[in-house]
Motif scaffolding. Sequence first.
Motif, PDB file in Angstrom:
ATOM      1  N   ILE A 240       0.819  -1.215   0.000  1.00  0.00           N
ATOM      2  CA  ILE A 240       0.000   0.000   0.000  1.00  0.00           C
ATOM      3  C   ILE A 240       0.852   1.264   0.000  1.00  0.00           C
ATOM      4  O   ILE A 240       0.406   2.336  -0.418  1.00  0.00           O
ATOM      5  CB  ILE A 240      -0.950  -0.015   1.218  1.00  0.00           C
ATOM      6  CG1 ILE A 240      -2.167   0.874   0.970  1.00  0.00           C
ATOM      7  CG2 ILE A 240      -0.225   0.387   2.498  1.00  0.00           C
ATOM      8  CD1 ILE A 240      -3.258   0.703   1.991  1.00  0.00           C
ATOM      9  N   MET A 241       2.103   1.154   0.448  1.00  0.00           N
ATOM     10  CA  MET A 241       2.967   2.330   0.529  1.00  0.00           C
ATOM     11  C   MET A 241       3.391   2.825  -0.847  1.00  0.00           C
ATOM     12  O   MET A 241       3.350   4.030  -1.120  1.00  0.00           O
ATOM     13  CB  MET A 241       4.205   2.022   1.378  1.00  0.00           C
ATOM     14  CG  MET A 241       3.921   1.896   2.868  1.00  0.00           C
ATOM     15  SD  MET A 241       5.380   1.426   3.800  1.00  0.00           S
ATOM     16  CE  MET A 241       6.442   2.841   3.463  1.00  0.00           C
ATOM     17  N   ALA A 242       3.786   1.911  -1.727  1.00  0.00           N
ATOM     18  CA  ALA A 242       4.306   2.315  -3.034  1.00  0.00           C
ATOM     19  C   ALA A 242       3.274   3.075  -3.871  1.00  0.00           C
ATOM     20  O   ALA A 242       3.521   4.213  -4.290  1.00  0.00           O
ATOM     21  CB  ALA A 242       4.838   1.099  -3.785  1.00  0.00           C
ATOM     22  N   PRO A 243       2.080   2.515  -4.133  1.00  0.00           N
ATOM     23  CA  PRO A 243       1.099   3.284  -4.922  1.00  0.00           C
ATOM     24  C   PRO A 243       0.579   4.501  -4.175  1.00  0.00           C
ATOM     25  O   PRO A 243       0.270   5.523  -4.792  1.00  0.00           O
ATOM     26  CB  PRO A 243      -0.026   2.272  -5.176  1.00  0.00           C
ATOM     27  CG  PRO A 243       0.106   1.258  -4.098  1.00  0.00           C
ATOM     28  CD  PRO A 243       1.566   1.169  -3.804  1.00  0.00           C
ATOM     29  N   GLY A 244       0.477   4.420  -2.840  1.00  0.00           N
ATOM     30  CA  GLY A 244       0.005   5.568  -2.071  1.00  0.00           C
ATOM     31  C   GLY A 244       0.945   6.755  -2.173  1.00  0.00           C
ATOM     32  O   GLY A 244       0.517   7.902  -2.369  1.00  0.00           O
ATOM     33  N   ILE A 245       2.247   6.501  -2.060  1.00  0.00           N
ATOM     34  CA  ILE A 245       3.238   7.578  -2.174  1.00  0.00           C
ATOM     35  C   ILE A 245       3.223   8.170  -3.572  1.00  0.00           C
ATOM     36  O   ILE A 245       3.328   9.396  -3.741  1.00  0.00           O
ATOM     37  CB  ILE A 245       4.642   7.042  -1.819  1.00  0.00           C
ATOM     38  CG1 ILE A 245       4.727   6.730  -0.317  1.00  0.00           C
ATOM     39  CG2 ILE A 245       5.726   8.044  -2.204  1.00  0.00           C
ATOM     40  CD1 ILE A 245       6.007   6.035   0.094  1.00  0.00           C
ATOM     41  N   CYS A 246       3.059   7.331  -4.585  1.00  0.00           N
ATOM     42  CA  CYS A 246       3.018   7.835  -5.966  1.00  0.00           C
ATOM     43  C   CYS A 246       1.824   8.757  -6.182  1.00  0.00           C
ATOM     44  O   CYS A 246       1.944   9.811  -6.819  1.00  0.00           O
ATOM     45  CB  CYS A 246       2.963   6.671  -6.947  1.00  0.00           C
ATOM     46  SG  CYS A 246       4.506   5.741  -7.081  1.00  0.00           S
ATOM     47  N   LEU A 247       0.662   8.380  -5.651  1.00  0.00           N
ATOM     48  CA  LEU A 247      -0.516   9.236  -5.784  1.00  0.00           C
ATOM     49  C   LEU A 247      -0.331  10.560  -5.057  1.00  0.00           C
ATOM     50  O   LEU A 247      -0.691  11.630  -5.578  1.00  0.00           O
ATOM     51  CB  LEU A 247      -1.749   8.510  -5.235  1.00  0.00           C
ATOM     52  CG  LEU A 247      -2.470   7.553  -6.177  1.00  0.00           C
ATOM     53  CD1 LEU A 247      -3.540   6.770  -5.436  1.00  0.00           C
ATOM     54  CD2 LEU A 247      -3.075   8.298  -7.361  1.00  0.00           C
ATOM     55  N   VAL A 248       0.253  10.510  -3.863  1.00  0.00           N
ATOM     56  CA  VAL A 248       0.484  11.736  -3.101  1.00  0.00           C
ATOM     57  C   VAL A 248       1.449  12.650  -3.850  1.00  0.00           C
ATOM     58  O   VAL A 248       1.231  13.871  -3.951  1.00  0.00           O
ATOM     59  CB  VAL A 248       1.029  11.396  -1.693  1.00  0.00           C
ATOM     60  CG1 VAL A 248       1.514  12.661  -0.991  1.00  0.00           C
ATOM     61  CG2 VAL A 248      -0.048  10.727  -0.863  1.00  0.00           C
ATOM     62  N   LEU A 249       2.515  12.102  -4.394  1.00  0.00           N
ATOM     63  CA  LEU A 249       3.493  12.908  -5.126  1.00  0.00           C
ATOM     64  C   LEU A 249       2.872  13.511  -6.388  1.00  0.00           C
ATOM     65  O   LEU A 249       3.129  14.680  -6.716  1.00  0.00           O
ATOM     66  CB  LEU A 249       4.709  12.059  -5.497  1.00  0.00           C
ATOM     67  CG  LEU A 249       5.654  11.683  -4.356  1.00  0.00           C
ATOM     68  CD1 LEU A 249       6.756  10.748  -4.868  1.00  0.00           C
ATOM     69  CD2 LEU A 249       6.284  12.930  -3.739  1.00  0.00           C
ATOM     70  N   LEU A 250       2.059  12.733  -7.080  1.00  0.00           N
ATOM     71  CA  LEU A 250       1.411  13.246  -8.292  1.00  0.00           C
ATOM     72  C   LEU A 250       0.494  14.417  -7.958  1.00  0.00           C
ATOM     73  O   LEU A 250       0.535  15.465  -8.619  1.00  0.00           O
ATOM     74  CB  LEU A 250       0.622  12.124  -8.960  1.00  0.00           C
ATOM     75  CG  LEU A 250      -0.186  12.507 -10.207  1.00  0.00           C
ATOM     76  CD1 LEU A 250       0.725  13.065 -11.297  1.00  0.00           C
ATOM     77  CD2 LEU A 250      -0.962  11.299 -10.731  1.00  0.00           C
TER      78      LEU A 250
END
Length: 275
Positions: A240-250
């Motif tokens: 859950i960390m990898a896609p969550g961080i990507c969405l936050v950064l985007l």
Amino acid sequence: MRKSQLIPGMFGIFILTVILLASILAPVLAPYEPNAIHMAGTLMPPCASHIMGTDLLGRDIFSRILYGGRSSILLALAATIVSMLAGMTVGTFAGYYGGVFDDIVLIFMNVFQGLPGTSLMIAIAGILGPSFESLMIALVLTSWTGFARIVRTETLRLKEENFIQGLKCLGVSSQGIIWKHIVPNLKGNTMVLFATRIGRSILSISGLSFLGLGIQPPDPDWSVMLNDARMNFRSAPYLIMAPGICLVLLLLGINLVGDMLRDLTDNKTGEAGGY
């Protein structure tokens, strides 16, 4: 614009550039096929062969992350562009011509803005079924009014300006005034709104996909990956960390660029402040 205001915007551009390049170059950068299933290597933690680990089906998380931004970004861009074009067209003609057409447009804008956007999108996606087309329709129907209202207000102001009145006296047609003189003066506000609407569209797409009404598995998408990670995120938090961080950064990058565009278009404020 002050340098301190420009730096966050440049950082946002850097974030978006990295994400877009990673998505475009995903076939070159991804070490594995994003949907390749390897049941012998399920839920592997990050290691040398899988730097972000694997999911419940043994699919490489890093490869799916690289491909995952494509669907959401493309859909958000397409929906926002269509919403902007529809809203600008309706708002410009309603503001310039007024009358009965303006009254009808105002009624529709009030109706759509009075409905909860998320509930309306869920209803549309539920009725039409989960697909790219239903997501597009849901996003456009809940976004066009924001553009139309701002464009209508600006058009009402611009058509009373002296240079527009002068063009009318010179015999310039209404179509010529609208497309050559009013629409170009709407770019500043619409570009800022465009940037913010992309962020909202990505959040909406992620929410619908998380509920199973948006992008469908096995397509590699960050929101789909978040949905898939619900059952195992306690034992494998990296899911859950990898896609969550990507969405936050985007979303962070989009918001920073939107703030920079707002500051750049606010020339009068800058001059008044003596920058």
